[in-house]
Design a protein around this motif. Structure first.
Motif, PDB file in Angstrom:
ATOM      1  N   LEU A   1       0.802  -1.223   0.000  1.00  0.00           N
ATOM      2  CA  LEU A   1       0.000   0.000   0.000  1.00  0.00           C
ATOM      3  C   LEU A   1       0.835   1.274   0.000  1.00  0.00           C
ATOM      4  N   VAL A   2       2.105   1.174  -0.362  1.00  0.00           N
ATOM      5  CA  VAL A   2       2.967   2.342  -0.486  1.00  0.00           C
ATOM      6  C   VAL A   2       3.180   2.613  -1.970  1.00  0.00           C
TER       7      VAL A   2
ATOM      8  N   ASN B   1       9.294  11.590  -7.173  1.00  0.00           N
ATOM      9  CA  ASN B   1       8.099  11.537  -6.336  1.00  0.00           C
ATOM     10  C   ASN B   1       8.191  10.298  -5.459  1.00  0.00           C
ATOM     11  N   ARG B   2       7.881  10.483  -4.180  1.00  0.00           N
ATOM     12  CA  ARG B   2       7.987   9.368  -3.248  1.00  0.00           C
ATOM     13  C   ARG B   2       6.835   9.411  -2.263  1.00  0.00           C
ATOM     14  N   ASP B   3       6.341   8.242  -1.930  1.00  0.00           N
ATOM     15  CA  ASP B   3       5.352   8.113  -0.864  1.00  0.00           C
ATOM     16  C   ASP B   3       6.072   8.286   0.465  1.00  0.00           C
ATOM     17  N   GLY B   4       5.669   9.300   1.233  1.00  0.00           N
ATOM     18  CA  GLY B   4       6.344   9.582   2.492  1.00  0.00           C
ATOM     19  C   GLY B   4       5.737   8.904   3.686  1.00  0.00           C
ATOM     20  N   SER B   5       4.965   7.855   3.473  1.00  0.00           N
ATOM     21  CA  SER B   5       4.213   7.249   4.573  1.00  0.00           C
ATOM     22  C   SER B   5       5.089   6.581   5.611  1.00  0.00           C
ATOM     23  N   LEU B   6       6.330   6.279   5.274  1.00  0.00           N
ATOM     24  CA  LEU B   6       7.154   5.495   6.198  1.00  0.00           C
ATOM     25  C   LEU B   6       8.085   6.337   7.036  1.00  0.00           C
TER      26      LEU B   6
ATOM     27  N   PRO C   1     -12.177  -1.122   4.510  1.00  0.00           N
ATOM     28  CA  PRO C   1     -11.278  -2.264   4.776  1.00  0.00           C
ATOM     29  C   PRO C   1     -10.220  -1.944   5.821  1.00  0.00           C
ATOM     30  N   TYR C   2      -9.570  -2.999   6.292  1.00  0.00           N
ATOM     31  CA  TYR C   2      -8.460  -2.943   7.230  1.00  0.00           C
ATOM     32  C   TYR C   2      -8.920  -2.448   8.602  1.00  0.00           C
ATOM     33  N   ASN C   3      -9.600  -3.303   9.313  1.00  0.00           N
ATOM     34  CA  ASN C   3     -10.149  -2.972  10.627  1.00  0.00           C
ATOM     35  C   ASN C   3      -9.055  -2.404  11.528  1.00  0.00           C
ATOM     36  N   PHE C   4      -9.168  -1.118  11.866  1.00  0.00           N
ATOM     37  CA  PHE C   4      -8.069  -0.426  12.541  1.00  0.00           C
ATOM     38  C   PHE C   4      -7.919  -0.844  14.002  1.00  0.00           C
TER      39      PHE C   4
ATOM     40  N   GLN D   1      -3.825   2.727   8.169  1.00  0.00           N
ATOM     41  CA  GLN D   1      -3.147   4.019   8.053  1.00  0.00           C
ATOM     42  C   GLN D   1      -2.535   4.194   6.666  1.00  0.00           C
ATOM     43  N   LEU D   2      -1.878   3.151   6.162  1.00  0.00           N
ATOM     44  CA  LEU D   2      -1.256   3.255   4.843  1.00  0.00           C
ATOM     45  C   LEU D   2      -2.297   3.481   3.749  1.00  0.00           C
ATOM     46  N   ALA D   3      -3.487   2.899   3.928  1.00  0.00           N
ATOM     47  CA  ALA D   3      -4.523   3.025   2.910  1.00  0.00           C
ATOM     48  C   ALA D   3      -5.233   4.366   2.964  1.00  0.00           C
TER      49      ALA D   3
END
Length: 1023
Positions: free
Chosen positions: A338-339, A371-376, A408-411, A426-428
């Motif tokens: 999901l990144v 361009n980069r996904d900064g999620s991490l 989706p993805y029960n937190f 969170q990632l989604a």
């Protein structure tokens, strides 16, 4: 009679003059290399005279000489050739590459010099090695190819930069990064934007002895990168290369699949009689989970990531102008689910123009967009899905829908630990976007005033623009990453602009003198003006008014705004002289005077110097089997600059109210390294090249944050307050095992061993390193090695029991620890006679590093491999410590009480149980290529010169006893410059001295983005 004699003498003299004039003639021809390519700038001299010329861009030359004269043809990097002038007026000469000469370097010298004539050590990586396994980050291509270098990614996420350490750690608090120069551009940003395919060679000055020329930025060494340029052979050449492959995580944790909690009688559920789970009476983690399905969340977060690169270049030109244009695109999915992909597009244009016989213009332009996904990492709170994947008990379905809204993805599936969340949610749902633009430019003008005098002026720029957006939508369910954003949303936007501009003026004097030009002098006088300015702006806020609108105007009550600016000015004047007698007695000297706004007003100027000598014994003595034997000695000084805010009085602003932070220091000056380097170079048996260096360095005036008394009103002041002593041994060997037309085999070996000790510290001892103050474990103390770990030691021998203990009350358990005999669950700490419980328990310094690279070529087939070996050097496995706490490490299921492992966990304090040997042997690079030439291609060969097919592997095999993902450890992903929030705009911690968690110094395994092994296929076409 006298008259007749005079007439006869006149006739004889006239005949002699006529004969002499008849012998003098113009000789012309072409000077080329072994591949018949012209060599522009080759020198042709009539031996024993000052009559000489040089070849033009097509290799053409002409010179006046007499029959019987000897012409000397020479070109840097090629064996000199002598030819006697005969009857012909045309002499075409082919020069062979001088294998003994091997390399020509520019770094640290007045002008380009062969390695034979260097009086200090310089490492070099040439294009052939770089092309074997092209690295996505050029800094990563250095590992294992030069002795005395350590390279670590600061985060495994695609697009992350790389941390480099040359020789030893010289700085206690400002990092170990060397100065990096690309085509004359002094970089302020990192190397993550530069692609390998453009690089012709890399030169490395590993310490002050070789890098003194670069002054207060060179204590940590200098890396100079030269990119490819047009060849000027009136031929247009096109190269296209494509690589596609996949990457997997190098290893996985073997986690516990049983637990310690009470179960119902039939084992179908947890016993919740008391209202919550309780630990089983036996205290063992041997109970099966109630679910028939036990999840391994590593399968949920790790993907097989696809990556691909496409590279194309066009080169050409002739006598007046040469050019290279290239484009590269890199796309990398990474390995985390999901990144978004990392995408980078690079453009390069290199131009060389001969405006006249005396004036030439050289330009280099480079642009990168990524361009980069900064999620991490970064933002209001970093996401680390690996933490939840390893810590969470394997009984929850992360893919289940949320009962609140059906998404989706029960937190909040983890009902037994409300502090753990589903990272997939969170990632989604949280978007973090990092965009980066980078421009590098250099324009250089040369004017040849006289044959021995050249003037040069150059302008360079490094411009970067980074933008960052962090968006949490309104209605976001989870309290992770930030409970304040739950349900109401969050938006942050930040922008960073940095511009480094440099103006250089040089004059180069090149003279040979003496009866036979046995004395040679290269003298360069230079002036450098550096100007760096940056600006950072950030706006952020909670409580989005309208769902789905990503606008700062959508923040109810308006955003919180912060900003920061910097401007740094530096002027330097320096001279470098290279002098030799018959190229066997060699001397080099440097003097540099430098003033910077980073230095205190009372210490504005700093001086640096180098002096080095070398003696080539084999120029005076014939040693059987030895082609070259050189002794070297060098001593030089270089500096480490303070960072921008260190000399100023600083305040913290909160809600418009300032509070004092650090006291300014008008006396602050750069740290200074003095380095002695002694070395030898030996080429022998026409197959071996060997180099050895002994290096002793002292870095004085360490820049440290010194605590102040409360009466000053300030918490601390940056001062020069310490010293580090360092010693390095380096060796490298190149062995041409077999060299013939059909088969060749080459082996290269590099080895180094270093240590660094804090010889003086003018502040109280303190702990530092990655993490918060209470969990840092590296002790900075006078007399300690830099990199020493400090904490509680759990004893393993009854003889080490504290004084007064009854040995019969203790045993050594199956894990080798001393525990109480009754419960076998309480490990015993080491305590000295004064009651002290804290000791040195490890050291990151390896016993040695070693690497082997080998290339085998048989006709059109080429096999290359690089094996990297690090012996010793401790790692602190913080990941394992967390897993002990939560009962998730597989050790917990070994049959020992859970409380024993809780004891070793040590309430998150530093514990010797998690200090592990970081020894590894790694197959770091592997490639196999097959090349088809135009003849083998048949009709296709009419328009394609070569086709090169290849298989490439990276980090394929790691042999180690280390229990974590990878002993080649990295720290958490770095904070991007555009990703600094208003909470930390200078990037410097306010409470402790820290080099930013430098992974080359502080080896802490704390749920890092794992390293990957990659497999790929490539095809390269040349036209």
């Amino acid at each position: 009679m006298k008259t007749k004699f005079s007439r006869m003498l006149t006739l004889i003299l006239a005949f002699v003059v006529q004969l002499t004039l008849a012998q003098e003639k113009t000789v012309s021809g072409i000077v080329s290399d072994e591949n018949s390519l012209p060599l522009p700038g080759a020198t042709i001299i009539v031996q024993g005279t000052t009559n000489g010329t040089s070849s033009d861009f097509d290799g053409n030359y002409s010179i006046t000489a007499n029959a019987g004269d000897v012409l000397v043809y020479s070109f840097v990097g090629y064996a000199t050739k002598l030819i006697t002038v005969g009857a012909s007026n045309t002499i075409n000469v082919s020069l062979d590459a001088d294998n003994a000469l091997d390399e020509v370097v520019v770094i640290g010298s007045a002008s380009g010099k062969s390695t034979k004539e260097l009086s200090f050590s310089i490492g070099q990586v040439k294009n052939e090695l770089l092309e074997n396994v092209p690295a996505t980050n050029i800094a990563g291509a250095l590992q294992g190819k030069i002795s005395g270098i350590s390279v670590s990614p600061t985060g495994g996420q695609p697009g992350s930069d790389v941390s480099i350490q040359l020789r030893t750690a010289n700085s206690l608090a400002t990092g170990q990064q060397p100065l990096i120069i690309v085509d004359g551009v002094i970089l302020e940003g990192g190397l993550s934007d530069i692609n390998t395919e453009d690089v012709e060679r890399i030169e490395v000055a590993k310490g002050a002895a070789g890098a003194s020329l670069y002054g207060s930025r060179a204590s940590n060494g200098v890396i100079q990168i030269f990119t490819k340029r047009g060849k000027g052979n009136d031929k247009v050449s096109v190269t296209y290369r494509s690589e596609i492959g996949w990457k997997d995580v190098s290893d996985r944790y073997d986690l516990a699949t049983t637990h310690r909690f009470k179960m119902t009688a039939d084992g179908s559920a947890f016993d919740l009689t008391s209202g919550s789970r309780e630990v089983d009476a036996d205290g063992l983690s041997d109970n099966l989970y109630p679910s028939n399905i036990v999840f391994d969340y590593q399968d949920e977060i790790f993907n097989r990531g696809i990556f691909n690169t496409h590279y194309a270049s066009v080169t050409g030109g002739g006598e007046k102008a040469r050019y290279l244009f290239s484009y590269q695109r890199l796309q990398d999915e990474g390995i985390i689910a999901l990144v978004e992909d990392y995408r980078r597009d690079n453009f390069r244009l290199n131009l060389d123009n001969n405006i006249s016989d005396k004036i030439s213009l050289k330009t280099s332009f480079f642009y990168s967009n990524s361009n980069r996904d900064g999620s991490l990492g970064g933002g209001i709170a970093g996401t680390n899905p690996l933490f939840e994947a390893l810590i969470t008990e394997p009984i929850y379905d992360w893919h289940a829908a949320n009962e609140e809204d059906g998404s989706p993805y029960n937190f909040d599936a983890n009902t037994f630990d409300p502090n753990l969340y589903n990272p997939l949610y969170q990632l989604a749902n949280q978007d973090k976007i990092e965009k980066r633009n980078r421009f590098l430019g250099n324009v250089s003008l040369d004017y040849k005033v006289l044959p021995w005098l050249k003037l040069n002026g150059a302008y360079s720029i490094d411009f970067e623009n980074n933008t960052f957006e962090d968006y949490i939508p309104k209605g976001y369910l989870s309290a992770s990453p930030d409970g304040q954003a739950q349900n109401i949303g969050f938006l942050q936007r930040s922008n960073f602009n940095g511009r480094a501009q440099n103006i250089r003026l040089n004059s180069l004097i090149t003279k040979s003198f003496g009866a036979e030009d046995e004395f040679n002098l290269n003298l360069r006088l230079s002036y450098l003006h550096e100007r760096y300015a940056n600006e950072f702006n950030n706006a952020e806020g909670y409580n989005l008014a309208v769902s789905g609108i990503r606008s700062l105007d959508n923040i109810a009550g308006g955003p919180t705004v912060s900003s920061a600016t910097q401007e740094i000015l530096t002027d330097s004047y320096f001279a470098v002289a290279d002098f030799d007698y018959k190229k066997k007695y060699i001397f080099s000297g440097v003097i540099r005077r430098e003033g910077s706004s980073l230095f205190g007003p009372d210490t504005r100027w700093a001086n640096y110097f180098r002096t080095s000598v070398a003696y080539r014994l084999t120029e005076d003595f014939e040693i059987p089997g030895v082609q070259e034997f050189k002794l070297r000695g060098s001593y030089g000084t270089a500096g480490i600059r303070p960072t921008y805010e260190m000399r100023f009085e600083t305040f913290n602003l909160q809600n418009g109210s300032p509070t004092k932070a650090t006291l300014g220091n008008n006396q602050l000056k750069p740290a200074k390294t003095g380095e002695l380097e002694l070395g030898i170079n030996i080429d022998f048996l026409d197959k071996f090249s060997f180099e050895f260096n002994y290096v002793k360095a002292k870095t004085e005036d360490q820049i440290l944050r010194v605590p102040l008394s409360a009466s000053t009103g300030f918490g601390a002041q940056w001062r020069n307050a310490g010293e580090i002593d360092a010693t390095t041994y380096e060796a490298s060997l190149n062995y041409d095992i077999i060299q013939n037309n059909n088969f060749s085999w080459n082996l290269g070996v590099v080895w180094d061993k270093s240590e660094q000790k804090i010889s003086r510290l003018d502040v109280p001892a303190y702990l530092t390193g990655p993490g918060t103050q209470e969990t840092t474990l590296f002790r900075i103390e006078q007399g300690q090695n830099f990199g020493a770990m400090f904490g509680n030691i759990y004893i393993r021998d009854l003889a080490d029991l504290p004084a007064g203990s009854n040995a019969s009350n203790f045993v050594v358990n199956e894990f080798g620890y001393v525990v109480d005999a009754a419960t076998r669950s309480t490990p015993v700490k080491k305590v000295d006679s004064s009651g002290n419980e804290f000791f040195t328990m490890g050291d990151i310094t390896p016993d040695f590093r070693m690497a082997f690279n080998t290339t085998l070529k048989y006709k059109n087939l080429a096999l290359y491999a690089l094996v990297d070996w690090k012996q010793g050097g401790d790692i602190y496995n913080k990941t394992k410590q967390w897993l002990y706490r939560d009962g998730r490490h597989t050790d917990i299921t070994s049959g020992l009480p859970y409380n024993f492992f809780q004891g070793l966990y040590n309430t998150n304090l530093a514990s010797s149980a998690f200090v592990e040997d970081g020894t590894f042997v790694k197959l770091r690079e592997l490639s196999l290529y097959y090349t088809l030439n135009s003849k083998a291609l048949g009709n296709i060969g009419n328009f394609i010169d070569t086709v090169k097919l290849g298989f490439i592997g990276r980090n394929l095999i790691t042999i180690t006893d280390y229990s974590g993902f990878d002993p080649d450890i990295t720290n958490q992903p770095e904070s991007n410059r555009a990703n600094l929030t208003s909470r930390d705009t200078d990037g410097i911690g306010s409470d402790v001295n820290t080099p930013g968690g430098d992974p080359n110094v502080f080896k802490v395994d704390n749920f890092p983005y794992p390293s990957t092994k990659t497999y790929s296929f490539s095809v390269q076409l040349t036209f």
